[in-house]
Design an enzyme around this catalytic site. Sequence first.
Site, PDB file in Angstrom:
ATOM      1  CE  LYS A   3       4.658   6.194  -0.042  1.00 56.23           C
ATOM      2  NZ  LYS A   3       4.155   5.173   0.824  1.00 56.23           N
ATOM      3  CD  GLU A  21       0.680   9.647   5.571  1.00 58.60           C
ATOM      4  OE1 GLU A  21       0.221   9.766   4.441  1.00 58.60           O
ATOM      5  OE2 GLU A  21       1.848   9.322   5.795  1.00 58.60           O
TER       6      GLU A  21
HETATM    7  C1  PEP Z   1       2.033   7.985   1.945  1.00 59.89           C
HETATM    8  O1  PEP Z   1       3.036   7.680   1.323  1.00 59.89           O
HETATM    9  O2  PEP Z   1       2.115   8.844   2.814  1.00 59.89           O
HETATM   10  C2  PEP Z   1       0.773   7.341   1.619  1.00 59.89           C
HETATM   11  C3  PEP Z   1      -0.302   7.707   2.253  1.00 59.89           C
HETATM   12  O3  PEP Z   1       0.811   6.364   0.646  1.00 59.89           O
HETATM   13  P1  PEP Z   1      -0.463   5.731  -0.115  1.00 59.89           P
HETATM   14  O4  PEP Z   1      -1.310   6.874  -0.597  1.00 59.89           O
HETATM   15  O5  PEP Z   1       0.120   4.941  -1.236  1.00 59.89           O
HETATM   16  O6  PEP Z   1      -1.191   4.887   0.872  1.00 59.89           O
END
Ligand code: PEP
Length: 260
Positions: free
Chosen positions: A20, A175
């Site tokens: 990110k 996700e």
């Molecule tokens: C992501 O950024 O796609 C993600 C799944 O973040 P995290 O692992 O911090 O939940």
Amino acid sequence: MSAATRASSGRTKLVAGNWKMHGSLASIDALVSALVAGKKGGAKMLLCAPYPYLKTVADRLAGSDILLGSQDVSTRIGSGAFTGEVSGAMLADVGCRYAIVGHSERRTLFGESDAIVAEKFKAAQQAGLVPILCVGETLDEREAGRTEEVVERQMKAVLDAAGVAAFANAVVAYEPVWAIGTGKTATPEQAQAVHAQIRSMIARQDATIASGLVILYGGSVKGGNAAELFAMEDIDGGLVGGASLDAAEFLKIYDAASAR
Ligand code: PEP
């Protein structure tokens, strides 16, 4: 590739880190050095770095089998007067092999519609990149019993625009938005149900492409929960945000994938 690397499905596990908007030249240098030194397994490892650091990371990865990816890509092809945009060709030029498209932060914070995500998916492929298409429902949508409908809509937008054959060269990441960066992980059974739905959606059009499709789970994956998630039949690895910024934690997740 070691026998241990391949799951019974035949699909090679993939663990992707999404950094990110985090890091600095100094911190990514330390992180990449630790990952290069610590990666021992046979699963694939992919690092999705912020744009300004891609070339630096590519140089640091020379001679290693760790893959490089971007967190986004422009819908625009070729070059032109598109201030601020970064094309797939530029990303490929600096060593990217993958591009995340449709991450929930792009969809919710930057207003990317299903149609824009589909354009990005196609633009990535046109540049020779493998798109990682992110799909997933919000907490409200899950609580309203709409998970299946939302994931179906997000997948259909890309299937209709790009065609099923495009999924022979793509990765999907499920996700759930409520699990991203929250510390709340979907249970292995909740994740498996959606992964199976995604695979069967593709199978309705092409069974061979469906059985080869790598489907990642993302949402608070950590060293402590990775093994149980990756043990599920249709979970082929992880897209990892927060934990990918910590080399030791990310390597634990990676090792869990390599052990399957
Ligand atoms: C992501 O950024 O796609 C993600 C799944 O973040 P995290 O692992 O911090 O939940």
